[in-house]
Design an enzyme around this catalytic site. Structure first.
Site, PDB file in Angstrom:
ATOM      1  N   TYR A 291      14.763 -32.739 -19.517  1.00  0.00           N
ATOM      2  CA  TYR A 291      13.458 -33.265 -20.383  1.00  0.00           C
ATOM      3  C   TYR A 291      12.823 -33.343 -18.448  1.00  0.00           C
ATOM      4  CZ  TYR A 291      14.079 -38.436 -19.555  1.00  0.00           C
ATOM      5  OH  TYR A 291      13.653 -39.822 -18.633  1.00  0.00           O
TER       6      TYR A 291
ATOM      7  N   GLU B  33      16.165 -43.239  -7.732  1.00  0.00           N
ATOM      8  CA  GLU B  33      14.839 -43.432  -6.246  1.00  0.00           C
ATOM      9  C   GLU B  33      15.388 -43.647  -5.500  1.00  0.00           C
ATOM     10  OE1 GLU B  33      11.540 -45.339  -8.742  1.00  0.00           O
ATOM     11  OE2 GLU B  33      13.061 -47.016  -9.314  1.00  0.00           O
TER      12      GLU B  33
ATOM     13  N   GLY C 291      -8.281  -7.354   5.128  1.00  0.00           N
ATOM     14  CA  GLY C 291      -8.818  -7.617   6.659  1.00  0.00           C
ATOM     15  C   GLY C 291      -7.747  -8.609   7.388  1.00  0.00           C
TER      16      GLY C 291
ATOM     17  N   ARG D 187      -3.160   2.599   9.219  1.00  0.00           N
ATOM     18  CA  ARG D 187      -3.489   1.647   7.760  1.00  0.00           C
ATOM     19  C   ARG D 187      -2.525   0.797   7.936  1.00  0.00           C
ATOM     20  NH1 ARG D 187      -7.863   2.464   4.846  1.00  0.00           N
ATOM     21  NH2 ARG D 187      -8.569   4.709   4.580  1.00  0.00           N
TER      22      ARG D 187
ATOM     23  N   HIS E 214      -2.601 -44.686  -3.683  1.00  0.00           N
ATOM     24  CA  HIS E 214      -3.222 -45.320  -5.430  1.00  0.00           C
ATOM     25  C   HIS E 214      -4.221 -44.817  -6.103  1.00  0.00           C
ATOM     26  CE1 HIS E 214      -4.274 -48.576  -8.067  1.00  0.00           C
ATOM     27  NE2 HIS E 214      -3.478 -48.750  -8.144  1.00  0.00           N
TER      28      HIS E 214
ATOM     29  N   LYS F 159       0.923  -1.069  -0.223  1.00  0.00           N
ATOM     30  CA  LYS F 159       0.005  -0.178   0.210  1.00  0.00           C
ATOM     31  C   LYS F 159       0.865   1.238   0.142  1.00  0.00           C
ATOM     32  CE  LYS F 159      -4.204  -0.142   2.154  1.00  0.00           C
ATOM     33  NZ  LYS F 159      -4.909   0.006   3.708  1.00  0.00           N
TER      34      LYS F 159
ATOM     35  N   ARG G 232      -3.209  -1.333  -6.368  1.00  0.00           N
ATOM     36  CA  ARG G 232      -2.518  -2.433  -7.007  1.00  0.00           C
ATOM     37  C   ARG G 232      -3.165  -3.083  -7.793  1.00  0.00           C
ATOM     38  NH1 ARG G 232      -4.855  -5.403  -2.002  1.00  0.00           N
ATOM     39  NH2 ARG G 232      -6.770  -5.381  -2.348  1.00  0.00           N
TER      40      ARG G 232
ATOM     41  N   MET H 118      -4.935  -7.195   9.006  1.00  0.00           N
ATOM     42  CA  MET H 118      -4.552  -6.699  10.410  1.00  0.00           C
ATOM     43  C   MET H 118      -4.974  -5.416  10.299  1.00  0.00           C
ATOM     44  SD  MET H 118      -0.832  -6.960   8.883  1.00  0.00           S
ATOM     45  CE  MET H 118      -0.851  -6.981   7.364  1.00  0.00           C
TER      46      MET H 118
ATOM     47  N   SER I  86      16.593 -41.125 -15.004  1.00  0.00           N
ATOM     48  CA  SER I  86      15.321 -40.941 -14.244  1.00  0.00           C
ATOM     49  C   SER I  86      15.547 -40.661 -13.221  1.00  0.00           C
ATOM     50  CB  SER I  86      14.118 -40.927 -15.923  1.00  0.00           C
ATOM     51  OG  SER I  86      13.060 -40.295 -15.039  1.00  0.00           O
TER      52      SER I  86
ATOM     53  N   CYS J 171      10.617 -38.368 -13.887  1.00  0.00           N
ATOM     54  CA  CYS J 171       9.483 -38.757 -13.883  1.00  0.00           C
ATOM     55  C   CYS J 171       8.458 -39.555 -12.643  1.00  0.00           C
ATOM     56  CB  CYS J 171       9.590 -39.851 -14.984  1.00  0.00           C
ATOM     57  SG  CYS J 171      10.139 -41.486 -13.987  1.00  0.00           S
TER      58      CYS J 171
HETATM   59  C1  PEP Z   1       9.501 -42.874  -8.860  1.00  0.00           C
HETATM   60  O1  PEP Z   1       9.246 -43.305  -7.818  1.00  0.00           O
HETATM   61  O2  PEP Z   1       9.162 -41.058  -8.676  1.00  0.00           O
HETATM   62  C2  PEP Z   1       8.494 -43.538  -9.970  1.00  0.00           C
HETATM   63  C3  PEP Z   1       8.260 -42.743 -11.008  1.00  0.00           C
HETATM   64  O3  PEP Z   1       7.942 -44.181  -9.685  1.00  0.00           O
HETATM   65  P1  PEP Z   1       6.787 -45.463  -8.824  1.00  0.00           P
HETATM   66  O4  PEP Z   1       6.078 -44.200  -8.869  1.00  0.00           O
HETATM   67  O5  PEP Z   1       6.169 -46.372 -10.002  1.00  0.00           O
HETATM   68  O6  PEP Z   1       7.904 -45.625  -7.759  1.00  0.00           O
HETATM   69 MG    MG Z   2       9.267 -45.216  -8.038  1.00  0.00          MG
END
Ligand code: PEP
Ligand code: MG
Length: 902
Positions: free
Chosen positions: A874, A767, A107, A98, A459, A29, A343, A109, A786, A854
């Site tokens: 990627y 991983e 709102g 203010r 899951h 402000k 603003r 303060m 990956s 991934c």
């Molecule tokens: C992971 O562990 O990030 C992965 C891509 O494998 P998953 O989720 O299948 O265990």
């Molecule tokens: Mg995994």
């Protein structure tokens, strides 16, 4: 600079001394009031006390040295400028005090208006207002009320009761019916309330009022609601608030006065044009309190054309100056317009895209800046169908918004029933306590999935997100009773066939059908809407910004897909390859029994039979995917199920055997199965026999998959197509594991590909923390890495990914241990560090090593920026997140080349 000791820290800035870029110091402000002042716009004069002063006060519990004197100096110069003194009995200056932090905390303060009024100056105020006693006494009672409540913690209801009392005595509901005498009486009543609660008289000394009000604003930074809001919005706790001391202007001085708020464009749709509300003869807090109804801003033109024209001119000027949608607050005091705030305005996701496109057309910003102004979270919001909600719909439960979108349908409790009803053309919602891989068909058939247990990486959540299907998980108010085909929530019993609606963004669950609208942005990505040929401004703008993001980004974007249909959709959404094809999903349904046979095989013959039966099925899976991807890289991960997902449940099996024995049936086969399942039972399947371990323990399993991949690629190529397979080994922790798999794989590949020209890369997931820490060694045997950040997070933190989010993350979030689940957005300090180490050491050992991610983080906006910065090649994410990742990868590229940070 103000006149004070040059070595002393400067805590107070006149509006003329600041500018819009000083938000850290002057708050949003204050910085914008300064900017408007310097633009020559009509801002009531005043000054800002910095966030530094607030921080010093909050750490030491007292105002820093020099602050009082600096306030005095600025107050004197304000008095000189206005020709009025604070508390002057004849012609008083009044100020508002203010709050104003760097980030807007609406709102949360405190604000105190009319500071400077007392028993004497109230008369002077009446004179200033042309003998308007009513106005003067009304202003005085407002000061005592606000000051009492916010500065001295007098319960607000007491003031409300006194006001109601006086209105009742007068026989009215309307404040405006109270005359000056009534309000004078009300001031007396308020003073008594004040004295009763504070044990002192209402302070008559204006400077004391001012100092106490400033202190109250400082303190309000740590009010409970402000702390909660900051946690929610991830605003750092140590920023402090600035305090603005502003000359009062009054919108309640008669019909030629008033107050309003306005936007320079529609913040809902982004449409051009003025949007706002105006309330004549009122102050700002009357608008907020909704005491009277506002009128559309356009009506001001009839009431006060001069002010209206001036306001429109100022709004155009502000847009041009800020190069963005601005929102403003203004007051007209007897025909004179004053700007109280501006603003860059908040807006909906759709408006963000539309406005960014318009501003490019208007030549105010370039495409880089347009890209910077939108974000992946907004795009994601626009990609889901939405409920058309109105007040008729009250949620009956709230779970975790696990996969966004909106879905309505008949409740079913089993996968089979979901498939059956869907085949009859019904929309169904699959309701389970939690899902498991056997529910896959039902999940595919359902419009949405609702579970009473499990978090964002359960899951149900992961699979639903992968499919772009609406899912609410962990709605623990639901008592799900699958055998009885019903669930209860509160007093409601919901039976199979009853309709419910679920919102996967908010996690809310509704009884009955809430109407759903499809997303036009998805229609565009699906190729159903031509962006060059539509009058939908949102689609045109999304197309333009996405095109620019694609041109700007360095990161490639792949998808996680295990079916031809998912692969095809992901390509339409812009995926440039598959970064993770999870082959275990291909072993469900009918094939599950083959895998069970394989795992439990008692001899070589049995195992080989099972493998031989699986080979052609796998080959066909891969042919479909390679065809769909047409020469784009496809990373196929060798099988990685936690074992229990493929074995019959131990308890169930034991009960069946016991019952059969009791009946005297022949159970030799079942007993053998039970013994085998017992043998393989694991206490921690996620840390057990899975991934590469399974491949090393069950002879022929990986070999069959490698053969299927290579044969599929050769088949596609011989058929005139293209295939670019990359074989990925899961859960590697030591280079020796990878070397063993690699040696066998190379032998099979060489045998299968022959002179077909097919090339197959072999790489690994990173991983397991040990893999990250020995990446230099592992890179010797891998052509690509990956990062599986789901498992890396699970094993890095020691958090079971199936349990912890629903179980106790709420407490961690409440305590601020993290601001967001590390399964959702990468923990850059810890898990991210493992990624960084592995990327650096991997590339040092093998220059040109291809790096991707991934895990679920591949589609998370903040994480994408991190992966860009770490230098991955990627990111790979579920099909629906591909556009989000493309956009954020583009934003990451432009933010690192000089544009303002996100
Ligand atoms: C992971 O562990 O990030 C992965 C891509 O494998 P998953 O989720 O299948 O265990
Ligand atoms: Mg995994």
């Amino acid at each position: 600079m103000a006149a004070h000791d040059p070595v002393e820290q400067k805590y107070v800035y006149d509006f003329a001394e600041g500018n819009k870029d000083l938000k850290d110091l002057l708050g949003g402000k204050g910085a914008n009031l300064a900017e408007m002042t310097n633009l020559g716009l009509p801002v009531p004069p005043g000054f800002t006390i910095t966030t530094e002063a607030c921080k010093a006060y909050l750490t030491t519990g007292r105002e820093p040295d020099g602050l009082a004197a600096q306030i005095e100096a600025h107050l004197e110069s304000l008095e000189r400028e206005m020709g009025r003194r604070l508390g002057d009995p004849d012609d008083p200056l009044l100020v508002s005090v203010r709050s104003g932090a760097k980030f807007s905390m609406p709102g949360m303060m405190e604000t105190v208006l009319n500071v400077g009024l007392n028993d004497r100056s109230v008369v002077g105020l009446s004179n200033q207002a042309g003998g308007n006693d009513r106005f003067a006494w009304d202003s005085y009672r407002r000061l005592i009320q606000m000051f009492g409540k916010t500065v001295c913690e007098v319960p607000g209801e007491e003031f409300e009761h006194a006001l109601d009392e006086i209105k009742r005595a007068k026989g009215t509901h309307n404040d405006l019916d109270l005359d000056a005498d009534d309000l004078r009486g009300l001031v007396d009543a308020y003073k008594q309330i004040f004295a009763k609660h504070t044990g002192r008289e209402f302070p008559q000394e204006p400077r004391e009022q001012l100092d106490l009000a400033i202190r109250a604003v400082f303190d309000s930074w740590n009010a409970e609601r402000a702390i909660l809001y900051r946690r929610q919005e991830r605003i750092p706790a140590d920023l402090g608030t600035a305090v603005n001391v502003v000359t009062m202007v009054f919108g309640n001085l008669g019909p030629d006065s008033g107050t309003g708020v306005a936007f320079t464009r529609d913040p809902g749709s982004g449409a051009q044009g003025i949007y706002g509300d105006y309330l004549a003869n009122a102050q700002g807090e009357d608008v907020v309190a909704g005491i009277r109804n506002t009128v559309p801003l356009q009506e001001l033109e009839q009431l006060d054309k001069t002010s209206y024209d001036e306001l429109l001119g100022i709004m155009a000027r502000l847009e041009e100056h800020y190069k963005d949608l601005c929102d403003i607050e203004f007051t007209i005091e007897r025909g004179k317009l004053w700007m109280l705030q501006t603003r860059v305005g908040k807006r909906t996701a759709a408006a963000a895209f539309v406005i960014a496109g318009q501003l490019v057309d208007e030549g105010l910003i370039d495409l880089d800046e347009a890209l910077h102004r939108v974000n992946g979270a907004q795009l994601a919001q626009l990609m889901f169908p939405r409920f058309q909600l109105d007040h008729e719909f009250e949620p009956v439960a709230k779970g975790i918004g696990a996969s966004p979108g909106a879905a309505s349908g008949k409740v079913v409790f089993t996968s089979a029933r979901a498939v059956e009803l869907a085949a009859e053309g019904e929309s169904v919602i699959l309701v389970r306590r939690e899902t498991n891989p056997d529910d896959l068909n039902g999940m595919i058939a359902a419009k949405g999935i609702l579970t009473s247990r499990g978090g964002k990486t359960s899951h149900a959540a992961v699979v639903a997100r992968g499919m772009g299907k609406t899912c609410v998980s962990g709605a623990d108010e639901l008592e799900v009773n699958v055998p009885a085909k019903k669930f209860t929530v509160g007093d409601h019993v919901v039976n199979e066939g009853d309709v419910v609606s679920i919102d996967g963004t908010t996690g809310k669950v509704y009884l009955g059908e809430v109407p759903v609208m499809p997303s036009e942005v998805v229609q565009y990505f699906e190729g159903e809407l031509d962006p060059e040929n539509t009058d939908d401004a949102l689609v045109r703008s999304v197309h333009r910004i996405m095109t620019h993001a694609d041109a700007a980004r360095r990161l490639r974007v792949r998808t996680n897909a295990d079916t031809g249909a998912d692969a095809a959709r992901a390509r339409r959404f812009g995926a440039e390859g598959i970064g993770l094809c999870r082959t275990e999903h291909m072993f469900l349904g009918d094939r599950r029994e083959l895998v069970e046979r394989l795992i439990l095989a008692s001899g070589e013959r049995e195992r080989e039979d099972a493998l031989a039966a699986l080979l052609p099925l796998q080959r066909a899976d891969f042919i479909e995917i390679f065809r769909e991807m047409d020469g784009l890289p496809v990373t196929v991960r060798l099988i990685d199920p936690p074992l229990h997902e493929f074995l019959p449940p131990l308890e169930q099996l034991a009960v069946n055997v016991a019952v059969a024995q009791e009946r005297g049936e022949d159970v030799a086969k079942e007993e053998a199965l039970l013994a085998a399942v017992r043998r393989m039972h694991e206490e921690n399947p996620m840390l057990g026999l899975r991934g590469v371990r399974l491949g090393l323990v069950i002879p022929g399993l990986f070999a069959m998959q490698v053969r299927a991949i290579a044969e599929a690629a050769v088949a596609v190529v011989r058929d005139g197509g293209k295939a670019c397979p990359e074989i990925m080994v899961p859960l590697v922790g030591a280079v020796q594991e990878l070397e063993t798999v690699r040696a066998e794989a190379e032998r099979i590949i060489a045998e299968v590909v022959g002179d077909s020209g097919v090339e197959v890369l072999i790489g690994t997931m990173i991983e397991v923390p040990r893999a990250a820490l020995t990446a230099g060694q592992i890179a010797e045997a891998a052509e690509f890495f990956s990062f599986g950040t789901n498992d890396l997070t699970q094993m890095g933190w020691g958090f079971s990914r199936d349990d912890v989010e629903g179980a106790f993350f709420w407490r961690y979030l409440e305590l601020g241990i993290f601001g967001i689940s590390p399964f959702e957005s990468i923990d850059t300090d810890g898990v991210g560090r493992l990624v960084r180490i592995a990327a650096e050491e991997g590339r040092a050992a093998r220059p040109g090593l291809k790096l991707g991610v991934c895990g679920e983080h591949g589609g998370d906006p903040d994480s994408v920026h991190f992966f860009h910065e770490v230098g991955l090649d990627y990111v790979s994410c579920s099909p629906f997140r591909v556009p989000v990742a493309r956009l954020e990868a583009g934003r990451a590229s432009i933010t690192t080349t000089g544009s303002d940070s996100r």
